[in-house]
Scaffold this motif. Sequence first.
Motif, PDB file in Angstrom:
ATOM      1  N   ARG A   1      -2.134  20.615 -45.361  1.00  0.00           N
ATOM      2  CA  ARG A   1      -1.364  21.400 -46.332  1.00  0.00           C
ATOM      3  C   ARG A   1      -2.026  22.729 -46.658  1.00  0.00           C
ATOM      4  NH1 ARG A   1      -0.510  15.761 -49.541  1.00  0.00           N
ATOM      5  NH2 ARG A   1       1.331  15.061 -48.356  1.00  0.00           N
ATOM      6  N   GLU A   2      -3.328  22.823 -46.402  1.00  0.00           N
ATOM      7  CA  GLU A   2      -4.031  24.095 -46.579  1.00  0.00           C
ATOM      8  C   GLU A   2      -3.927  24.977 -45.341  1.00  0.00           C
ATOM      9  OE1 GLU A   2      -7.936  22.797 -47.498  1.00  0.00           O
ATOM     10  OE2 GLU A   2      -7.435  22.161 -49.545  1.00  0.00           O
ATOM     11  N   GLY A   3      -3.236  24.510 -44.303  1.00  0.00           N
ATOM     12  CA  GLY A   3      -3.033  25.311 -43.107  1.00  0.00           C
ATOM     13  C   GLY A   3      -4.034  25.069 -42.000  1.00  0.00           C
ATOM     14  N   ASN A   4      -4.876  24.057 -42.112  1.00  0.00           N
ATOM     15  CA  ASN A   4      -5.886  23.791 -41.095  1.00  0.00           C
ATOM     16  C   ASN A   4      -5.307  22.934 -39.976  1.00  0.00           C
ATOM     17  OD1 ASN A   4      -8.064  25.125 -42.458  1.00  0.00           O
ATOM     18  ND2 ASN A   4      -8.094  23.408 -43.901  1.00  0.00           N
ATOM     19  N   LEU A   5      -5.986  22.992 -38.832  1.00  0.00           N
ATOM     20  CA  LEU A   5      -5.577  22.232 -37.663  1.00  0.00           C
ATOM     21  C   LEU A   5      -6.345  20.921 -37.587  1.00  0.00           C
ATOM     22  CD1 LEU A   5      -4.022  22.154 -34.906  1.00  0.00           C
ATOM     23  CD2 LEU A   5      -6.081  23.183 -33.887  1.00  0.00           C
ATOM     24  N   LEU A   6      -5.644  19.816 -37.346  1.00  0.00           N
ATOM     25  CA  LEU A   6      -6.278  18.513 -37.189  1.00  0.00           C
ATOM     26  C   LEU A   6      -6.472  18.203 -35.714  1.00  0.00           C
ATOM     27  CD1 LEU A   6      -4.434  16.219 -39.770  1.00  0.00           C
ATOM     28  CD2 LEU A   6      -6.567  17.480 -40.067  1.00  0.00           C
ATOM     29  N   GLU A   7      -7.539  17.449 -35.430  1.00  0.00           N
ATOM     30  CA  GLU A   7      -7.721  16.946 -34.077  1.00  0.00           C
ATOM     31  C   GLU A   7      -6.680  15.845 -33.800  1.00  0.00           C
ATOM     32  OE1 GLU A   7      -9.775  18.077 -31.863  1.00  0.00           O
ATOM     33  OE2 GLU A   7     -10.790  19.526 -33.166  1.00  0.00           O
ATOM     34  N   GLY A   8      -6.464  15.600 -32.527  1.00  0.00           N
ATOM     35  CA  GLY A   8      -5.504  14.556 -32.177  1.00  0.00           C
ATOM     36  C   GLY A   8      -5.907  13.198 -32.703  1.00  0.00           C
ATOM     37  N   SER A   9      -7.229  12.900 -32.705  1.00  0.00           N
ATOM     38  CA  SER A   9      -7.707  11.614 -33.226  1.00  0.00           C
ATOM     39  C   SER A   9      -7.437  11.484 -34.717  1.00  0.00           C
ATOM     40  CB  SER A   9      -9.195  11.455 -32.944  1.00  0.00           C
ATOM     41  OG  SER A   9      -9.934  12.507 -33.549  1.00  0.00           O
ATOM     42  N   GLU A  10      -7.515  12.597 -35.460  1.00  0.00           N
ATOM     43  CA  GLU A  10      -7.228  12.565 -36.895  1.00  0.00           C
ATOM     44  C   GLU A  10      -5.736  12.324 -37.141  1.00  0.00           C
ATOM     45  OE1 GLU A  10     -10.541  15.477 -38.876  1.00  0.00           O
ATOM     46  OE2 GLU A  10      -8.983  16.428 -37.675  1.00  0.00           O
ATOM     47  N   ILE A  11      -4.902  12.945 -36.330  1.00  0.00           N
ATOM     48  CA  ILE A  11      -3.455  12.693 -36.462  1.00  0.00           C
ATOM     49  C   ILE A  11      -3.147  11.230 -36.174  1.00  0.00           C
ATOM     50  CG2 ILE A  11      -1.220  13.227 -35.416  1.00  0.00           C
ATOM     51  CD1 ILE A  11      -2.162  16.090 -35.101  1.00  0.00           C
ATOM     52  N   LEU A  12      -3.846  10.650 -35.173  1.00  0.00           N
ATOM     53  CA  LEU A  12      -3.655   9.228 -34.888  1.00  0.00           C
ATOM     54  C   LEU A  12      -4.088   8.366 -36.065  1.00  0.00           C
ATOM     55  CD1 LEU A  12      -4.700   8.639 -31.158  1.00  0.00           C
ATOM     56  CD2 LEU A  12      -2.418   8.588 -32.149  1.00  0.00           C
ATOM     57  N   SER A  13      -5.178   8.740 -36.736  1.00  0.00           N
ATOM     58  CA  SER A  13      -5.632   7.963 -37.901  1.00  0.00           C
ATOM     59  C   SER A  13      -4.566   7.942 -38.989  1.00  0.00           C
ATOM     60  CB  SER A  13      -6.935   8.558 -38.452  1.00  0.00           C
ATOM     61  OG  SER A  13      -7.982   8.404 -37.524  1.00  0.00           O
ATOM     62  N   ILE A  14      -3.945   9.110 -39.233  1.00  0.00           N
ATOM     63  CA  ILE A  14      -2.873   9.161 -40.236  1.00  0.00           C
ATOM     64  C   ILE A  14      -1.706   8.278 -39.796  1.00  0.00           C
ATOM     65  CG2 ILE A  14      -1.218  10.656 -41.404  1.00  0.00           C
ATOM     66  CD1 ILE A  14      -3.203  12.946 -41.111  1.00  0.00           C
ATOM     67  N   ALA A  15      -1.347   8.374 -38.521  1.00  0.00           N
ATOM     68  CA  ALA A  15      -0.213   7.590 -38.027  1.00  0.00           C
ATOM     69  C   ALA A  15      -0.503   6.098 -38.098  1.00  0.00           C
ATOM     70  CB  ALA A  15       0.101   8.000 -36.589  1.00  0.00           C
ATOM     71  N   TYR A  16      -1.720   5.690 -37.694  1.00  0.00           N
ATOM     72  CA  TYR A  16      -2.081   4.266 -37.754  1.00  0.00           C
ATOM     73  C   TYR A  16      -2.034   3.768 -39.189  1.00  0.00           C
ATOM     74  CZ  TYR A  16      -3.665   4.276 -32.877  1.00  0.00           C
ATOM     75  OH  TYR A  16      -3.730   4.352 -31.512  1.00  0.00           O
ATOM     76  N   THR A  17      -2.499   4.580 -40.137  1.00  0.00           N
ATOM     77  CA  THR A  17      -2.508   4.159 -41.542  1.00  0.00           C
ATOM     78  C   THR A  17      -1.093   3.988 -42.071  1.00  0.00           C
ATOM     79  OG1 THR A  17      -4.656   5.192 -41.991  1.00  0.00           O
ATOM     80  CG2 THR A  17      -3.185   4.851 -43.873  1.00  0.00           C
ATOM     81  N   LEU A  18      -0.211   4.933 -41.759  1.00  0.00           N
ATOM     82  CA  LEU A  18       1.176   4.811 -42.213  1.00  0.00           C
ATOM     83  C   LEU A  18       1.860   3.616 -41.560  1.00  0.00           C
ATOM     84  CD1 LEU A  18       2.331   8.554 -42.254  1.00  0.00           C
ATOM     85  CD2 LEU A  18       1.466   7.157 -44.134  1.00  0.00           C
ATOM     86  N   ASP A  19       1.533   3.361 -40.297  1.00  0.00           N
ATOM     87  CA  ASP A  19       2.104   2.205 -39.610  1.00  0.00           C
ATOM     88  C   ASP A  19       1.625   0.908 -40.256  1.00  0.00           C
ATOM     89  OD1 ASP A  19       3.522   0.759 -37.712  1.00  0.00           O
ATOM     90  OD2 ASP A  19       1.860   0.715 -36.312  1.00  0.00           O
ATOM     91  N   ALA A  20       0.315   0.847 -40.576  1.00  0.00           N
ATOM     92  CA  ALA A  20      -0.226  -0.351 -41.228  1.00  0.00           C
ATOM     93  C   ALA A  20       0.381  -0.540 -42.615  1.00  0.00           C
ATOM     94  CB  ALA A  20      -1.746  -0.252 -41.323  1.00  0.00           C
TER      95      ALA A  20
END
Length: 777
Positions: free
Chosen positions: A77-96
């Motif tokens: 939200r501050e405009g920074n870029l996430l690594e692909g592994s970090e995006i996966l962590s968010i996705a895994y958490t929402l899935d769980a």
Amino acid sequence: MDVSAATLDKLSFPRVREALAERAGTFMGMERARTLAPFASVAEAEAALERVEEIVTGGDLALGGIEDVRPMLRRVREGNLLEGSEILSIAYTLDAAATLRRAIVASERPALTQVALGIGSFDGVLRLVREQLDPDGNVRDDATPKLADIRRRLNPLRGRIRDRLTRLLESYADYVQDPIITLRRDRYVIPVKAHLQSRVPGLALDRSDSGATVFVEPAGVVELNNELALLEMEERDEVRRVLLALGRRLADEPRVDESLEVVAELDLVNASARLAKEWRLRRPLFDERGRVRLLQARHPLIEGCVPNDIELDAERRLLIVTGPNAGGKTVLIKTLGLAAVMAQCGLFVAAGGEQPPLLPRVNALLVDIGDEQSIEASLSTYAGHLRNLKAIVERADERTLVLIDELGSGTDPDEGAALSQAILERVLAGGARGLVTTHLAPLKVFASETEGVSNAAMRFDVERLQPTYQLIVGQPGRSYALAIAERLGLPEGLLARAAELLGPEGERLEALLATLERQREQLEEELGEARAANERAVAEARLLREQIEMLRGREQELIKAAAEKADELLQETLQQAARLRRVAQQDPAQRSKALEEIQALRRQARQVAASEPGGARPVRPQREKRRAERQEDPFAPGARVRVESYGAEGQVIEQRGNALLVQLGLLKVEVPKRDVKPLGQPKATSRQTHVAAPVAFDRELNIRGARVEEALEQVRDFVLEAHSLKVESVRLLHGKGTGALRDAVRNYLKGEKLVERYEDAVPYEGGHGVTVAYLRY
């Protein structure tokens, strides 16, 4: 309930918070536990207690695979870029989180379901993440058409460059240091001997640390390297665009923040249930009439704390507790205060007894505990107490619980007693309830003469010179100062002078209290003996009933055995008589002898009949077999049933109207009869039960680095051995890597009949790199 932070500290509530945090499964749950505070209303506290109850009776929640991804979302939200592994962590958490929601709804736990419905559904964005990222977090080639085109051109271009450099290595074989192709500054180069650099036309991009080798980009590949660099820049830009879009999509997903808050709340409830089971806590009830009933109450933070019964009602609104120092008075009022705070926070309380704990519905908890001395504020100890007492007097009403420790201490005893009595009168007039500890004798008299106030004492063993920490209600306590001094051997003259200074009134009061204490101990001893005698009589009566039942059973067995024996003899006799009749009819010579034997058989039969008890004729087993058997209830206690909503089989413990209490392994659940399928009565088993010898078994299998076939063979043997040893769950450590080994292991577990379910480990125990499998029995 209004409780100040200072009050929570005095009641050691921060230690309860920390104990909750230690049992939380996520960092978000730990944060919620460390900031737990009493609810503003009793209705909120009751709802929280109901949620804890559902987990205590229905089993823990599965929180594996959930991480604290809030910092990553803030960065997006501050405009920074996430690594692909970090995006996966968010996705895994929402899935769980979504999986947790579905599991709670399916378990038919209404209070938990109401909270879990706050978790959103993220199927669309999760599908997009899977389509654009591989299991390692790298952007897939087909994530966008442009990226697919770029990468389709990149690989052939790299091949052309390598082919040309290979030919140049052959051409300049005498000048190169090693026949290899490498990268410097993201451009393909060859290593050339430094003193022969001029023989190889091209650009020098780097040199070795020793200076013996120069890395040259030959002129023949400069244009190709330039083309490659442009394509790689386009690839990086497109990958960055994909990652930015995915991160923004996840951060902007509706209800994502709300879902994480709900997960934290569920984690806190789960930790509260674990605390209740480990500390042996019970669910309290809130009483509209303001009653307090804590039977066998104990301080949960004190190991080996002596339990006491704390009861307050309309006839006993204030309890004045007296007794020697270090006798347990302060612990007693902290026990009540901590129970009130924990209940208002939605936690179970440390109490026992057959009846559930009762606590009043109060709006405020007012306490005066400990030393309030403050040098900075120019407050003495007594002035600090008066400041607290002033607040108590001003706010005391029927919705207030008051706890005052050492009332009247720190000043002149006479003035302190007068002021303390006036304070108690005002508190009593306001309708408040509570506990008060003191050493002042006038307050003991006040408690004995005032309606709504009762005396209580903490027992002290003078013989052993140590407190017993037992609360005695209805009797004021003694200070035991002279008694202890006498036991310690102080001179008699000194003790006599002390008694003289105490005065006749004080001496008579101490003597009266001592007499009351002895009489109470004698009555308690007699009551204990009477209870013991009653228990012995009950036990003997139970033993007699059991013996009578055993004798009746033995009698039936003997009657049955005699009937079978008589039936057997009758059949033999009839067969022998028939044989003799045939002999008499067919052989006239043997007729006389056969008739004599028949007469002998008749005499023998009459003798056997006369020897039967009461002359009763035995009932033949065939007649018993013809009796109609009672049709048994398919849901009778002990019957085997299958609970469809849990997908498990168990044994009926009790019928409760249209519901059944069923034992599923270590879990007892109450389910509607419509969700239960009868399986029949349990088979009789031998009295000798085989018990497997305890075996040291490591519940974790490390298969990192193994090939899929080899790993699956190890997992298959490991699960079979764990199941044979009745292990509840196992951990399979496969690592994260490319995800191939993880997927293979999970595909095997999905089809393994011995495995009931599986999930990711919690983040601090391996997360996605460990699969926890729960075995089916």
